[in-house]
Design a protein around this motif. Structure first.
Motif, PDB file in Angstrom:
ATOM      1  N   HIS A  67       7.029  -9.215 -36.701  1.00 44.31           N
ATOM      2  CA  HIS A  67       6.576 -10.604 -36.811  1.00 44.31           C
ATOM      3  C   HIS A  67       5.406 -10.787 -37.765  1.00 44.31           C
ATOM      4  CE1 HIS A  67       3.340  -9.524 -33.915  1.00 44.31           C
ATOM      5  NE2 HIS A  67       2.706 -10.566 -34.432  1.00 44.31           N
ATOM      6  N   ARG A  68       4.800  -9.690 -38.226  1.00 49.88           N
ATOM      7  CA  ARG A  68       3.655  -9.848 -39.116  1.00 49.88           C
ATOM      8  C   ARG A  68       4.072 -10.103 -40.568  1.00 49.88           C
ATOM      9  NH1 ARG A  68      -0.629  -7.672 -35.738  1.00 49.88           N
ATOM     10  NH2 ARG A  68      -2.085  -7.395 -37.453  1.00 49.88           N
ATOM     11  N   CYS A  69       5.333 -10.487 -40.753  1.00 48.67           N
ATOM     12  CA  CYS A  69       5.757 -10.955 -42.077  1.00 48.67           C
ATOM     13  C   CYS A  69       5.460 -12.434 -42.271  1.00 48.67           C
ATOM     14  CB  CYS A  69       7.254 -10.691 -42.293  1.00 48.67           C
ATOM     15  SG  CYS A  69       8.346 -11.652 -41.210  1.00 48.67           S
ATOM     16  N   TRP A  70       4.923 -13.131 -41.243  1.00 48.13           N
ATOM     17  CA  TRP A  70       4.826 -14.587 -41.296  1.00 48.13           C
ATOM     18  C   TRP A  70       3.437 -15.187 -41.527  1.00 48.13           C
ATOM     19  CZ3 TRP A  70       9.348 -16.397 -42.197  1.00 48.13           C
ATOM     20  CH2 TRP A  70      10.493 -15.828 -41.601  1.00 48.13           C
ATOM     21  N   PRO A  71       2.367 -14.432 -41.761  1.00 48.84           N
ATOM     22  CA  PRO A  71       1.060 -15.075 -41.948  1.00 48.84           C
ATOM     23  C   PRO A  71       1.004 -16.070 -43.106  1.00 48.84           C
ATOM     24  CG  PRO A  71       0.752 -12.755 -41.525  1.00 48.84           C
ATOM     25  CD  PRO A  71       2.229 -12.970 -41.708  1.00 48.84           C
ATOM     26  N   MET A  72       1.705 -15.783 -44.187  1.00 46.72           N
ATOM     27  CA  MET A  72       1.658 -16.700 -45.320  1.00 46.72           C
ATOM     28  C   MET A  72       2.356 -18.008 -44.989  1.00 46.72           C
ATOM     29  SD  MET A  72       2.083 -14.322 -48.695  1.00 46.72           S
ATOM     30  CE  MET A  72       0.952 -12.970 -49.034  1.00 46.72           C
ATOM     31  N   LEU A  73       3.420 -17.950 -44.183  1.00 51.54           N
ATOM     32  CA  LEU A  73       4.053 -19.192 -43.750  1.00 51.54           C
ATOM     33  C   LEU A  73       3.098 -19.983 -42.870  1.00 51.54           C
ATOM     34  CD1 LEU A  73       6.536 -21.013 -43.643  1.00 51.54           C
ATOM     35  CD2 LEU A  73       7.298 -19.712 -41.626  1.00 51.54           C
ATOM     36  N   ALA A  74       2.366 -19.279 -41.997  1.00 46.76           N
ATOM     37  CA  ALA A  74       1.381 -19.962 -41.151  1.00 46.76           C
ATOM     38  C   ALA A  74       0.295 -20.622 -41.995  1.00 46.76           C
ATOM     39  CB  ALA A  74       0.772 -18.966 -40.168  1.00 46.76           C
ATOM     40  N   ASP A  75      -0.098 -19.996 -43.085  1.00 45.52           N
ATOM     41  CA  ASP A  75      -1.076 -20.610 -43.977  1.00 45.52           C
ATOM     42  C   ASP A  75      -0.491 -21.806 -44.714  1.00 45.52           C
ATOM     43  OD1 ASP A  75      -3.626 -19.557 -43.747  1.00 45.52           O
ATOM     44  OD2 ASP A  75      -3.177 -17.809 -44.968  1.00 45.52           O
ATOM     45  N   SER A  76       0.812 -21.740 -45.000  1.00 45.71           N
ATOM     46  CA  SER A  76       1.464 -22.843 -45.718  1.00 45.71           C
ATOM     47  C   SER A  76       1.782 -24.014 -44.796  1.00 45.71           C
ATOM     48  CB  SER A  76       2.756 -22.347 -46.385  1.00 45.71           C
ATOM     49  OG  SER A  76       2.474 -21.369 -47.364  1.00 45.71           O
ATOM     50  N   ALA A  98      -4.826 -18.450 -41.478  1.00 44.29           N
ATOM     51  CA  ALA A  98      -3.919 -17.979 -40.440  1.00 44.29           C
ATOM     52  C   ALA A  98      -4.524 -16.859 -39.606  1.00 44.29           C
ATOM     53  CB  ALA A  98      -2.604 -17.521 -41.077  1.00 44.29           C
ATOM     54  N   SER A  99      -5.285 -15.973 -40.236  1.00 45.94           N
ATOM     55  CA  SER A  99      -5.833 -14.827 -39.513  1.00 45.94           C
ATOM     56  C   SER A  99      -6.767 -15.246 -38.386  1.00 45.94           C
ATOM     57  CB  SER A  99      -6.570 -13.899 -40.480  1.00 45.94           C
ATOM     58  OG  SER A  99      -7.633 -14.592 -41.123  1.00 45.94           O
ATOM     59  N   ARG A 100      -7.375 -16.411 -38.487  1.00 44.80           N
ATOM     60  CA  ARG A 100      -8.290 -16.880 -37.449  1.00 44.80           C
ATOM     61  C   ARG A 100      -7.598 -17.717 -36.386  1.00 44.80           C
ATOM     62  NH1 ARG A 100     -13.345 -19.721 -40.065  1.00 44.80           N
ATOM     63  NH2 ARG A 100     -13.857 -19.819 -37.831  1.00 44.80           N
ATOM     64  N   ARG A 101      -6.320 -17.971 -36.579  1.00 46.73           N
ATOM     65  CA  ARG A 101      -5.561 -18.773 -35.612  1.00 46.73           C
ATOM     66  C   ARG A 101      -4.506 -17.936 -34.889  1.00 46.73           C
ATOM     67  NH1 ARG A 101      -2.448 -21.934 -38.366  1.00 46.73           N
ATOM     68  NH2 ARG A 101      -3.022 -21.454 -40.502  1.00 46.73           N
ATOM     69  N   TYR A 102      -4.576 -16.631 -35.050  1.00 52.42           N
ATOM     70  CA  TYR A 102      -3.523 -15.736 -34.585  1.00 52.42           C
ATOM     71  C   TYR A 102      -3.885 -15.055 -33.272  1.00 52.42           C
ATOM     72  CZ  TYR A 102      -0.751 -11.421 -34.396  1.00 52.42           C
ATOM     73  OH  TYR A 102       0.043 -10.377 -33.998  1.00 52.42           O
ATOM     74  N   SER A 103      -2.888 -14.913 -32.409  1.00 51.55           N
ATOM     75  CA  SER A 103      -3.005 -14.092 -31.210  1.00 51.55           C
ATOM     76  C   SER A 103      -1.642 -13.486 -30.931  1.00 51.55           C
ATOM     77  CB  SER A 103      -3.468 -14.931 -30.008  1.00 51.55           C
ATOM     78  OG  SER A 103      -2.520 -15.941 -29.708  1.00 51.55           O
ATOM     79  N   ILE A 104      -1.613 -12.506 -30.038  1.00 50.64           N
ATOM     80  CA  ILE A 104      -0.343 -11.875 -29.694  1.00 50.64           C
ATOM     81  C   ILE A 104      -0.213 -11.841 -28.174  1.00 50.64           C
ATOM     82  CG2 ILE A 104      -1.334  -9.545 -29.804  1.00 50.64           C
ATOM     83  CD1 ILE A 104       1.445  -8.627 -30.876  1.00 50.64           C
ATOM     84  N   GLY A 105       0.967 -12.194 -27.707  1.00 54.68           N
ATOM     85  CA  GLY A 105       1.234 -12.194 -26.279  1.00 54.68           C
ATOM     86  C   GLY A 105       2.548 -11.492 -25.994  1.00 54.68           C
ATOM     87  N   SER A 106       3.114 -11.762 -24.822  1.00 57.84           N
ATOM     88  CA  SER A 106       4.352 -11.094 -24.442  1.00 57.84           C
ATOM     89  C   SER A 106       5.258 -12.055 -23.689  1.00 57.84           C
ATOM     90  CB  SER A 106       4.062  -9.861 -23.588  1.00 57.84           C
ATOM     91  OG  SER A 106       3.429 -10.235 -22.371  1.00 57.84           O
ATOM     92  N   VAL A 107       6.554 -11.743 -23.729  1.00 56.74           N
ATOM     93  CA  VAL A 107       7.579 -12.526 -23.051  1.00 56.74           C
ATOM     94  C   VAL A 107       8.464 -11.560 -22.278  1.00 56.74           C
ATOM     95  CG1 VAL A 107       9.633 -13.950 -23.368  1.00 56.74           C
ATOM     96  CG2 VAL A 107       7.589 -14.395 -24.735  1.00 56.74           C
ATOM     97  N   PRO A 108       8.648 -11.758 -20.977  1.00 61.79           N
ATOM     98  CA  PRO A 108       9.465 -10.827 -20.204  1.00 61.79           C
ATOM     99  C   PRO A 108      10.957 -10.995 -20.470  1.00 61.79           C
ATOM    100  CG  PRO A 108       8.701 -12.611 -18.804  1.00 61.79           C
ATOM    101  CD  PRO A 108       8.032 -12.803 -20.135  1.00 61.79           C
ATOM    102  N   THR A 109      11.661  -9.868 -20.485  1.00 63.78           N
ATOM    103  CA  THR A 109      13.122  -9.840 -20.498  1.00 63.78           C
ATOM    104  C   THR A 109      13.545  -8.832 -19.426  1.00 63.78           C
ATOM    105  OG1 THR A 109      13.626  -7.964 -21.963  1.00 63.78           O
ATOM    106  CG2 THR A 109      12.943 -10.038 -23.023  1.00 63.78           C
ATOM    107  N   PRO A 110      14.808  -8.813 -19.046  1.00 62.49           N
ATOM    108  CA  PRO A 110      15.236  -7.829 -18.039  1.00 62.49           C
ATOM    109  C   PRO A 110      15.021  -6.387 -18.469  1.00 62.49           C
ATOM    110  CG  PRO A 110      16.857  -9.576 -18.229  1.00 62.49           C
ATOM    111  CD  PRO A 110      15.875  -9.792 -19.344  1.00 62.49           C
ATOM    112  N   GLN A 111      14.918  -6.142 -19.772  1.00 63.74           N
ATOM    113  CA  GLN A 111      14.754  -4.779 -20.265  1.00 63.74           C
ATOM    114  C   GLN A 111      13.315  -4.444 -20.648  1.00 63.74           C
ATOM    115  OE1 GLN A 111      17.249  -6.905 -21.538  1.00 63.74           O
ATOM    116  NE2 GLN A 111      18.726  -6.042 -20.072  1.00 63.74           N
ATOM    117  N   GLY A 112      12.396  -5.366 -20.491  1.00 66.76           N
ATOM    118  CA  GLY A 112      11.006  -5.114 -20.848  1.00 66.76           C
ATOM    119  C   GLY A 112      10.402  -6.319 -21.548  1.00 66.76           C
ATOM    120  N   ASP A 113       9.128  -6.206 -21.894  1.00 65.98           N
ATOM    121  CA  ASP A 113       8.397  -7.329 -22.483  1.00 65.98           C
ATOM    122  C   ASP A 113       8.462  -7.307 -24.007  1.00 65.98           C
ATOM    123  OD1 ASP A 113       7.749  -8.029 -19.944  1.00 65.98           O
ATOM    124  OD2 ASP A 113       5.632  -7.468 -20.074  1.00 65.98           O
TER     125      ASP A 113
END
Length: 310
Positions: A53-62, A8-23
């Motif tokens: 969201h960094r509670c999910w790497p093990m799910l990504a590996d599974s 999972a660590s090699r398949r991970y990236s972080i991005g952003s999503v706009p909302t009216p109150q910020g990203d």
């Protein structure tokens, strides 16, 4: 095979999503596949009330063959600067924004704790966007009726104490999590990374990024709000519900004692109940055993309308 060599660590990236109150910050674990022409199933995973969201790497590996998209809810993680309104409806709208930003029509929704309430509301309000729904140690009320006394002073005092605690160095925060009774038998580098990611500020005044106003608003919405209760009462699709055998400090029973679990199972026939042994409220997501149980639920959801109880 490719899927055997990309953790999972090699398949991970972080991005952003706009909302009216910020990203909003959104983590993204790409799937591994040996056939790039094959459609990739998507899981949208939502963390708990003071989590990230960094509670999910093990799910990504599974679920190596799935793409996992996981936002930091507003007021948490790297979305900590995104202000209110908070509450289940706003968070549900943010999940749809996350799908829209990726050009995705739908996904299987997985929610832990607060995230389970959020995904339940999202499935009720946006049924065409949710292919399957998996609630993880949350989503159903922890009392049979709305409590007459909604004084949450004790709970909020405990949360305030944790969120306002400061650390001089990242290793001190990791040590505090390492000493937590929930991780006595389930410590891993993933938990350490989760703890460090949670930190904001600068040394020697590091503290949790989770914003108390967001936590207070969401806690009260869970206790007395109506959106998730309406979603439960109007449940019209199979929902898989995974519950931990132990609570927040690793103690028995879990947040849903057997009598309450059976009560909700009897009241809502579309609720497929899957107790997960030997995990607590944290390690049902932050351990290999818990993540494998969630992954199995996701695969069941993809294969059929799972209406049986186990």
């Amino acid at each position: 095979m490719l899927s055997d060599v990309l953790p999972a660590s090699r398949r991970y990236s972080i991005g952003s999503v706009p909302t009216p109150q910020g990203d909003l910050a959104v983590g993204d674990w790409q799937a591994t596949t040996d056939d790039p022409t094959t459609p990739v199933p998507v899981v949208l995973a939502v963390h708990g009330i003071t989590g990230n969201h960094r509670c999910w790497p093990m799910l990504a590996d599974s679920l190596k063959g799935h793409r996992i998209i996981a936002p930091d809810l507003r007021g948490r993680g790297r979305s900590s600067a995104v202000g209110g309104p908070y509450g289940m409806v706003t968070h549900a709208e943010d999940l749809i924004r996350a799908l829209d930003a990726q050009g995705l029509e739908a996904a299987t929704f997985v929610g832990h704790s607060l995230g389970a309430f959020v995904t339940l509301v999202a499935a009720h309000r946006y049924p065409d966007r949710v292919e399957g729904l998996i609630l993880v140690d949350g989503g159903l009320p922890m009392t049979r009726e709305i409590p007459d006394n909604t004084d949450d002073t004790v709970i909020l005092t405990q949360l305030r104490s944790r969120l306002e605690r400061t650390f001089t160095h990242e290793r001190d925060a990791v040590a505090a999590w390492r000493a937590h009774p929930a991780f006595l038998h389930s410590w891993s580098p993933v938990v350490a990374d989760y703890a460090v990611y949670d930190l904001g500020g600068k040394r020697p005044q590091l503290r949790s990024r989770a914003q108390l106003p967001a936590v207070v608003a969401d806690s009260r919405d869970i206790m007395t709000g109506t959106a998730h209760r309406v979603a439960i009462e109007e449940m019209s699709r199979p929902v898989q519900w995974l519950t931990a055998s132990r609570a927040l400090l690793g103690e028995k029973p879990g947040l849903y004692p057997l009598d309450l679990l059976l009560h909700w199972r009897e009241r809502y026939p579309l609720l497929a109940v899957h107790p997960v042994p030997d995990v607590n409220h944290y390690t049902i997501v932050l351990s290999r055993a818990g993540s494998e149980a969630i992954a199995a639920a996701a695969l069941r959801s993809a294969l059929s309308d799972d209406r049986h109880y186990s």
